[in-house]
Design a protein around this motif. Sequence first.
Motif, PDB file in Angstrom:
ATOM      1  N   VAL A  22       0.840  -1.184   0.000  1.00  0.00           N
ATOM      2  CA  VAL A  22       0.000   0.000   0.000  1.00  0.00           C
ATOM      3  C   VAL A  22       0.879   1.240   0.000  1.00  0.00           C
ATOM      4  O   VAL A  22       1.803   1.336   0.798  1.00  0.00           O
ATOM      5  CB  VAL A  22      -0.892   0.010   1.254  1.00  0.00           C
ATOM      6  N   LYS A  24       1.732   4.755   0.970  1.00  0.00           N
ATOM      7  CA  LYS A  24       1.299   5.629   2.063  1.00  0.00           C
ATOM      8  C   LYS A  24       1.330   7.091   1.669  1.00  0.00           C
ATOM      9  O   LYS A  24       0.906   7.941   2.415  1.00  0.00           O
ATOM     10  CB  LYS A  24       2.216   5.419   3.276  1.00  0.00           C
ATOM     11  N   PHE A 113     -13.608   8.786  -4.602  1.00  0.00           N
ATOM     12  CA  PHE A 113     -12.560   8.348  -3.682  1.00  0.00           C
ATOM     13  C   PHE A 113     -11.356   7.889  -4.503  1.00  0.00           C
ATOM     14  O   PHE A 113     -11.491   7.087  -5.424  1.00  0.00           O
ATOM     15  CB  PHE A 113     -13.078   7.203  -2.823  1.00  0.00           C
ATOM     16  N   LEU A 116      -6.609   5.968   0.143  1.00  0.00           N
ATOM     17  CA  LEU A 116      -6.520   6.430   1.525  1.00  0.00           C
ATOM     18  C   LEU A 116      -5.517   7.579   1.636  1.00  0.00           C
ATOM     19  O   LEU A 116      -5.747   8.560   2.342  1.00  0.00           O
ATOM     20  CB  LEU A 116      -6.086   5.263   2.407  1.00  0.00           C
ATOM     21  N   ALA A 117      -4.408   7.449   0.924  1.00  0.00           N
ATOM     22  CA  ALA A 117      -3.372   8.484   0.993  1.00  0.00           C
ATOM     23  C   ALA A 117      -3.800   9.763   0.276  1.00  0.00           C
ATOM     24  O   ALA A 117      -3.501  10.864   0.732  1.00  0.00           O
ATOM     25  CB  ALA A 117      -2.079   7.950   0.387  1.00  0.00           C
ATOM     26  N   GLY A 119      -6.967  10.588  -0.495  1.00  0.00           N
ATOM     27  CA  GLY A 119      -8.286  11.057  -0.078  1.00  0.00           C
ATOM     28  C   GLY A 119      -9.279  11.049  -1.222  1.00  0.00           C
ATOM     29  O   GLY A 119      -9.220  10.194  -2.101  1.00  0.00           O
ATOM     30  N   GLN A 120     -10.126  12.067  -1.217  1.00  0.00           N
ATOM     31  CA  GLN A 120     -11.165  12.146  -2.238  1.00  0.00           C
ATOM     32  C   GLN A 120     -10.831  13.225  -3.252  1.00  0.00           C
ATOM     33  O   GLN A 120     -10.217  14.235  -2.923  1.00  0.00           O
ATOM     34  CB  GLN A 120     -12.497  12.494  -1.595  1.00  0.00           C
TER      35      GLN A 120
ATOM     36  N   ASP B 105      -5.451  -0.281   7.452  1.00  0.00           N
ATOM     37  CA  ASP B 105      -4.344   0.607   7.110  1.00  0.00           C
ATOM     38  C   ASP B 105      -4.654   2.030   7.550  1.00  0.00           C
ATOM     39  O   ASP B 105      -5.821   2.382   7.766  1.00  0.00           O
ATOM     40  CB  ASP B 105      -4.108   0.580   5.590  1.00  0.00           C
ATOM     41  N   GLU B 106      -3.620   2.801   7.662  1.00  0.00           N
ATOM     42  CA  GLU B 106      -3.769   4.221   8.003  1.00  0.00           C
ATOM     43  C   GLU B 106      -2.843   5.037   7.113  1.00  0.00           C
ATOM     44  O   GLU B 106      -1.704   4.628   6.863  1.00  0.00           O
ATOM     45  CB  GLU B 106      -3.404   4.479   9.464  1.00  0.00           C
ATOM     46  N   ALA B 107      -3.329   6.141   6.619  1.00  0.00           N
ATOM     47  CA  ALA B 107      -2.494   7.038   5.815  1.00  0.00           C
ATOM     48  C   ALA B 107      -3.126   8.413   5.816  1.00  0.00           C
ATOM     49  O   ALA B 107      -4.345   8.540   5.697  1.00  0.00           O
ATOM     50  CB  ALA B 107      -2.359   6.518   4.384  1.00  0.00           C
ATOM     51  N   GLY B 110      -6.292   9.237   7.594  1.00  0.00           N
ATOM     52  CA  GLY B 110      -7.456   8.397   7.295  1.00  0.00           C
ATOM     53  C   GLY B 110      -7.195   6.950   7.680  1.00  0.00           C
ATOM     54  O   GLY B 110      -6.041   6.525   7.779  1.00  0.00           O
ATOM     55  N   ALA B 111      -8.268   6.222   7.917  1.00  0.00           N
ATOM     56  CA  ALA B 111      -8.122   4.824   8.310  1.00  0.00           C
ATOM     57  C   ALA B 111      -9.034   3.940   7.474  1.00  0.00           C
ATOM     58  O   ALA B 111     -10.158   4.326   7.145  1.00  0.00           O
ATOM     59  CB  ALA B 111      -8.445   4.658   9.787  1.00  0.00           C
ATOM     60  N   TYR B 112      -8.516   2.757   7.134  1.00  0.00           N
ATOM     61  CA  TYR B 112      -9.285   1.771   6.373  1.00  0.00           C
ATOM     62  C   TYR B 112      -9.323   0.486   7.178  1.00  0.00           C
ATOM     63  O   TYR B 112      -8.320   0.070   7.769  1.00  0.00           O
ATOM     64  CB  TYR B 112      -8.618   1.513   5.018  1.00  0.00           C
ATOM     65  N   LEU B 153     -14.166   3.378   5.941  1.00  0.00           N
ATOM     66  CA  LEU B 153     -13.104   4.376   5.720  1.00  0.00           C
ATOM     67  C   LEU B 153     -13.469   5.587   6.554  1.00  0.00           C
ATOM     68  O   LEU B 153     -14.558   6.136   6.405  1.00  0.00           O
ATOM     69  CB  LEU B 153     -13.016   4.768   4.258  1.00  0.00           C
ATOM     70  N   VAL B 156     -11.419  10.482   5.914  1.00  0.00           N
ATOM     71  CA  VAL B 156     -10.843  10.604   4.570  1.00  0.00           C
ATOM     72  C   VAL B 156     -10.851  12.078   4.166  1.00  0.00           C
ATOM     73  O   VAL B 156     -11.863  12.763   4.317  1.00  0.00           O
ATOM     74  CB  VAL B 156     -11.666   9.788   3.553  1.00  0.00           C
TER      75      VAL B 156
END
Lengths: 160, 241
Positions: A22, A24, A113, A116-117, A119-120, B105-107, B110-112, B153, B156
Motif C-alpha cells: 500500500v 502511504k 474516492f 486512503l493516501a 483522499g477524495q 491501514d492508516e495514511a 485516514g483509516a481503512y 473508511l 478521509v
Amino acid sequence: MERKKYIFALIVLIAMLCGCTVDKQCRVSYKVEMWALFQGDSLAADTTIAYYQRYDSITVQGVGNDSILYDNVKSVGTLVLQLRPDTTLTAYSLIYHGQTDTLYIRHNNTIRFVSLACGQMVLYTIEEVWSGSGWIDSVAILDPTLEVKGKDNIRIIAHE
Amino acid sequence: MLVAWGGMASLYAQASAGGRKQAPASTPDTIRAPQQLNETYEAERARFADSAIYNGTYVKLDLFNSAFEAIRFKGAVQNYEAMVSVRLRQRFYPTIELGYALASDEANGGAYKGQGGFLRVGTDINGLKKHPESPHALLVGVRVATAYQGYDLTNVTRNSSYWQTNFADYTDLRRADVWGEVVAGCNVQIAKGFHMGWHIRLKVLFTRSASEDGPLPYYIPGFGFRDDMNWGFNYYIGWKF
C-alpha cells in the motif's frame, strides 16, 4: 545449474509478491481547478477564439476566505481558481486598479474516492457563471467540465 | 474390461490343465505363458484404475499467504484459506477454495478497515500424460471467484489547498467482487496420504466499476490489493482421504 534456475525463479517470484504494498504517500496530483481567461471588450463576446488580454494589478480573494489568492499580480492573462468542495456556489472577489467586482460560479460536485493516501477527489461541472456590477462586463462558459489537466473553462470579458 | 480379463484367465486355466485337453497346434493369441499373462493383468489393472471415476478427496491448507502477509504487512493484512478437491478419472480435480481475510491501514490521517470471506470454484487438470495414475500431479486450471466484505473508511480527506480541507467518513460499506483466475502448480505426495504443493495464480478482476454509494475497498479477500490484474501464490499442505 538446475538448482540455480530454481533459486532465480524463487527470487523473481518473491520480488513480484513483495511489490504488492500500500502506498502511504499520494504521489499524483488530483487538484482540479477552474481556468478563467481574460478577454478585452474589443473582441466580440461570442467569439470562439481564445484571446488572452493581460491585466495588471489584479487581486483575487475567495468570498468567505481570509487568504488572498492573487495579491496585486502584474500581467495576468488567466486566473487559476479552486471551487469549493463543500458547497455548490463559489464566489471570488476580483480587484482591478481599485475597482472591485465579484465572480460567481454555480457548480455540481461529484466526489470520487482516490485512495486512503490521496483522499477524495472532487470533480466539478460548471452550471452557471455571472458577475456583480463592477468592472467585469460579462462572463461566459467555455468548457463546463473541470479536469485535473487544466484547460480554459470560463472567459471574463472586461474593459481594456 | 473385467469380462475381458476373466475370459483370458479362463483360457489360461484351460491351457495349464495339461493332458486332459490337448491345445490346438497353433493358438498363439489365446494361450500365453504365465509371465506374459501377468503383464497383461497389470496393464488391465492400470487401465481399470485409470478409468475409475472417483480417486480420492484432498483437503489442503494454505501456509504461504498466512505467513507471508502476516510478516510483510505486520499483521495489517491477514489471509487464511483452505481447499477441498476431489480427483476424478485421475486427471480432473474439481476444486472449492474457501477463505477469510482482513485488512487495515492508516495514511494521511485516514483509516481503512475491511474484512470478508471469499469462495473460488474451478477445476485443475493433471498434465502428467504418461502416468496419470501417479499420486503426484502437475496441475493447470481455472477458477471463478467471489468475495464479499464489509469495510469502513474514516477521516478521509477532501483536499483543497485554498478552501478548507474537509473530512468524510464511510462506514458499514459492503461490496461483492468477482474475478477469474488461471492457475498452475503441482501436488506431490510426501508420505502416504500427506501431500504438499503450490499454485501460482493470475487473477483478473471483473468488477472494476466504482459504486455510486462510496469508495471501493482497496483490498479484496482472496484477490489482494485492488487492481485490474493480480498475481497470487499458495503453498499447501494437505491430506488425501
